[in-house]
Design a protein around this motif. Structure first.
Motif, mmCIF file in Angstrom:
data_model
loop_
_atom_site.group_PDB
_atom_site.id
_atom_site.type_symbol
_atom_site.label_atom_id
_atom_site.label_comp_id
_atom_site.label_asym_id
_atom_site.label_seq_id
_atom_site.Cartn_x
_atom_site.Cartn_y
_atom_site.Cartn_z
ATOM 1 N N ALA A 264 2.792 10.661 6.660
ATOM 2 C CA ALA A 264 3.293 9.983 5.609
ATOM 3 C C ALA A 264 4.573 9.262 6.149
ATOM 4 O O ALA A 264 4.728 8.091 5.628
ATOM 5 C CB ALA A 264 3.659 11.107 4.627
ATOM 6 N N VAL A 265 5.097 9.950 6.867
ATOM 7 C CA VAL A 265 6.633 9.414 7.177
ATOM 8 C C VAL A 265 6.377 7.965 8.302
ATOM 9 O O VAL A 265 6.843 6.904 8.156
ATOM 10 C CB VAL A 265 7.268 10.361 8.015
ATOM 11 C CG1 VAL A 265 8.967 9.761 8.527
ATOM 12 C CG2 VAL A 265 7.704 11.455 7.047
ATOM 13 N N LEU A 266 5.340 8.182 9.002
ATOM 14 C CA LEU A 266 5.092 7.464 9.955
ATOM 15 C C LEU A 266 4.548 5.902 9.242
ATOM 16 O O LEU A 266 5.026 4.766 9.829
ATOM 17 C CB LEU A 266 3.848 7.519 11.057
ATOM 18 C CG LEU A 266 4.381 8.974 11.945
ATOM 19 C CD1 LEU A 266 3.354 9.164 12.767
ATOM 20 C CD2 LEU A 266 5.664 8.340 12.826
ATOM 21 N N ALA A 267 3.721 6.147 8.395
ATOM 22 C CA ALA A 267 3.086 5.088 7.433
ATOM 23 C C ALA A 267 4.387 4.307 6.932
ATOM 24 O O ALA A 267 4.428 2.660 6.994
ATOM 25 C CB ALA A 267 2.355 5.279 6.302
ATOM 26 N N LEU A 268 5.436 4.852 6.405
ATOM 27 C CA LEU A 268 6.664 4.261 5.567
ATOM 28 C C LEU A 268 7.402 3.540 6.616
ATOM 29 O O LEU A 268 7.616 2.470 6.456
ATOM 30 C CB LEU A 268 7.356 5.668 5.132
ATOM 31 C CG LEU A 268 7.110 5.885 3.771
ATOM 32 C CD1 LEU A 268 8.139 6.823 3.151
ATOM 33 C CD2 LEU A 268 6.983 4.698 2.916
ATOM 34 N N ALA A 269 7.834 4.250 7.758
ATOM 35 C CA ALA A 269 8.300 3.488 8.987
ATOM 36 C C ALA A 269 7.678 2.145 9.402
ATOM 37 O O ALA A 269 8.362 1.126 9.536
ATOM 38 C CB ALA A 269 8.554 4.537 10.084
ATOM 39 N N PHE A 270 6.342 2.398 9.376
ATOM 40 C CA PHE A 270 5.450 1.218 10.081
ATOM 41 C C PHE A 270 5.699 -0.015 8.920
ATOM 42 O O PHE A 270 6.115 -1.286 9.225
ATOM 43 C CB PHE A 270 4.087 1.694 10.081
ATOM 44 C CG PHE A 270 3.228 0.533 10.516
ATOM 45 C CD1 PHE A 270 3.190 -0.130 11.937
ATOM 46 C CD2 PHE A 270 2.522 -0.301 9.580
ATOM 47 C CE1 PHE A 270 2.450 -1.302 12.106
ATOM 48 C CE2 PHE A 270 1.739 -1.241 9.871
ATOM 49 C CZ PHE A 270 1.468 -1.707 11.117
ATOM 50 N N PHE A 271 5.428 0.381 7.704
ATOM 51 C CA PHE A 271 5.836 -0.525 6.497
ATOM 52 C C PHE A 271 7.075 -1.318 6.593
ATOM 53 O O PHE A 271 7.053 -2.486 6.674
ATOM 54 C CB PHE A 271 5.782 0.259 5.298
ATOM 55 C CG PHE A 271 5.705 -0.701 4.045
ATOM 56 C CD1 PHE A 271 5.061 -1.740 3.682
ATOM 57 C CD2 PHE A 271 6.517 0.043 3.109
ATOM 58 C CE1 PHE A 271 5.149 -2.339 2.726
ATOM 59 C CE2 PHE A 271 6.815 -0.792 1.739
ATOM 60 C CZ PHE A 271 5.911 -2.025 1.631
ATOM 61 N N ALA A 272 8.145 -0.480 6.694
ATOM 62 C CA ALA A 272 9.404 -0.821 6.937
ATOM 63 C C ALA A 272 9.823 -1.856 7.998
ATOM 64 O O ALA A 272 10.300 -2.899 7.930
ATOM 65 C CB ALA A 272 10.479 0.134 6.829
ATOM 66 N N ALA A 273 9.122 -1.589 9.179
ATOM 67 C CA ALA A 273 9.309 -2.309 10.400
ATOM 68 C C ALA A 273 8.720 -3.595 10.356
ATOM 69 O O ALA A 273 9.192 -4.524 10.798
ATOM 70 C CB ALA A 273 8.807 -1.403 11.604
ATOM 71 N N VAL A 274 7.357 -3.700 9.585
ATOM 72 C CA VAL A 274 6.650 -4.868 9.572
ATOM 73 C C VAL A 274 7.436 -5.788 8.801
ATOM 74 O O VAL A 274 7.713 -7.166 9.200
ATOM 75 C CB VAL A 274 5.360 -4.480 8.996
ATOM 76 C CG1 VAL A 274 4.695 -6.121 8.542
ATOM 77 C CG2 VAL A 274 4.566 -3.952 10.060
#
Lengths: 221, 237, 45
Positions: A22-32
């Motif tokens: 869950a956290v990783l997907a959020l971080a990826f989203f923000a990074a993109v």
């Protein structure tokens, strides 16, 4: 129903552990989303126009991130065979997994999307459309994604295949999701949100059955 | 129809039909090509109308191949028929090839007509997505080792794609009218006049026959390969 | 004959379109035939 709730609770517990998907997907989203202005420049007007589309594309990509693990862990350790024998049936498993995937990725993405929209200078009038389109559209992404994840279940590196399978199928969701946001930026009425709702409803209704069929063919011989 | 779906019957029948099919395809291609290069140029599109004679038939076969693949997949899933599975599998690379040909000839037509090789025009864009659908289907087939599982998974994917294609088509159409005025590109394309219908029609039939000729040979190849494999397995064990 | 080959200023788009189509079709036919005869040679009997 109890069995579905138990499965759901377990999946949520696993995903929200420290370092969970869950956290990783959020971080990826923000990074993109953060990467985008470096690519196209920081002109506020340009960013405001592309904000909806970028957030939608980034949300879809973030959804794909952990998708191959949706059924795979349970498949590899034999849990899926046991679950199939429970009163849930494949349809029940599929529905519970779709809900779990949305709660783990779709819902958190929707919640932090306004924050990223702020970075991209989205006009205030478009925020309700952004939230609403993500709220309506991301369940469809989870639903289509679960069907594709079930199809690639027995493939060791299925995660590499998923984006190719899902890209053409997700195009309508991105078109209408981003279209709904753009309509508010341009202050026009284009009905995108209704098309999105219709597509989403059909996808969500059909997906548990398609996913169940895909699971069945991977477990039986 | 299904009575002929036994692989042995298929081999016998296709052996008799193939020479005729090859001949008819060759003759139609010769006539179609001759007409394509000798018809007078269109008063609106000029000489570029000749691109239509290779573009439209490729586009038609690209779509028909997906319909065929979805139908064969359905029969394969419902009736558990190995020949239908093979037919769907072998149709996919051909469909992808014709889709690619339609895309390339389409953009070569677009350059003089629109002034650019690629516009996000409704038809071009949905063909690009169709191309990805084919690629995904082929990739899924190749990724799953177990033949039966691969066939069923690919069939489910083909059917998901078939249900989605109208939605994709509709959304792309909606999207192109949102982003570009109708005044720049007429969505229906320019009307084609009667002199061009004959070469177009003959080329379309030629492409269709070519697709089925290649498909039959490919199915025969696959059946032969499976026989060889099972014979090798039988002798080694 | 000259009229057919030098079809105005658009020849640069028309002939590549026919060329690409020809390459695609001939390539598909050649690959299909090759695979077929290989399978035929290897198959028992």
């Amino acid at each position: 129903m109890r069995a579905a709730a138990a499965l759901l609770a377990r999946d949520l517990r696993i995903a929200t552990r420290a370092g969970g998907s869950a956290v990783l997907a959020l971080a990826f989203f923000a990074a993109v989303v953060t990467l985008l202005p470096f690519g196209i420049g920081s002109d506020p007007k340009l960013l405001a126009r592309v904000a909806g589309g970028v957030i939608w594309v980034a949300a879809v990509l973030a959804n794909l991130l952990g998708l191959d693990r949706l059924f795979q862990a349970d498949y590899e350790d034999g849990n899926l065979d046991l679950l199939a024998l429970s009163p849930l049936g494949f349809e029940g498993i599929a529905a519970a997994k779709i809900v779990a995937h949305w709660l783990i990725t779709g819902l958190p993405l929707t919640v932090i999307a306004p924050l990223l929209a702020l970075l991209l200078n989205l006009p205030p009038s478009a925020y309700p459309a952004l939230l609403l389109s993500l709220l309506i559209g991301t369940p469809a992404v989870s639903a289509l994604g679960s069907a594709a994840a079930a199809l690639t279940l027995s493939i060791r590196r299925g995660g590499l295949l998923l984006p190719l399978l899902l890209l053409p199928l997700l195009a309508p969701v991105v078109i209408f999701g981003a279209g709904a946001v753009l309509a508010q930026v341009d202050r026009v009425e284009n009905g995108a949100i209704w098309f999105l709702a219709a597509i989403s409803a059909v996808t969500i209704l059909l997906s548990p059955f398609v996913t169940a069929a895909a699971l069945r063919l991977n477990l039986s011989d | 129809m299904l009575a002929y779906a036994n692989p042995q019957r298929f081999m016998e029948l296709s052996h008799r039909v193939l020479p005729w099919l090859c001949g008819a395809t060759a003759v139609l291609f010769a006539v179609g090509l001759y007409l394509s290069v000798t018809v007078p140029p269109d008063y609106q599109q000029g000489e570029t109308v000749r691109i239509m004679f290779v573009h439209v038939p490729a586009a038609w076969v690209a779509m028909m191949a997906y319909g065929f693949m979805a139908l064969a997949s359905l029969i394969g899933l419902v009736n558990r028929h190995p020949l239908a599975d093979v037919a769907a599998k072998e149709a996919a690379p051909l469909g992808a090839l014709f889709t690619a040909m339609a895309l390339i000839t389409g953009s070569l037509w677009g350059r003089p007509m629109w002034g650019t090789y690629w516009v996000w025009d409704g038809r071009l864009t949905s063909f690009l997505l169709l191309f990805f659908l084919y690629l995904g289907y082929i990739a899924l087939w190749n990724a799953i080792e177990n033949e039966v599982r691969a066939a069923r998974a690919a069939a489910v994917l083909a059917l998901i794609g078939a249900v989605n294609l109208p939605i994709i088509e509709f959304s792309v159409q909606w999207w192109t009218t949102l982003h570009q005025g109708e005044s720049i590109f007429r969505s229906g394309g320019p009307l084609i006049s009667a002199v061009f219908l004959w070469p177009l029609f003959i080329m379309a039939v030629a492409y269709t026959l070519l697709f089925f000729t290649l498909l039959i040979v490919r199915i025969r190849t696959e059946i032969l390969e499976r026989r060889t494999r099972s014979a090798a397995l039988g002798s080694s064990s | 004959m000259h009229a057919i080959i030098g079809i105005g200023k658009y020849a640069a788009f028309i002939w590549p379109a026919y060329g690409i189509s020809a390459i695609g079709i001939i390539g598909a036919v050649a690959l299909t035939m090759l695979a077929y005869y290989r399978a035929k040679r290897q198959s028992p009997k």
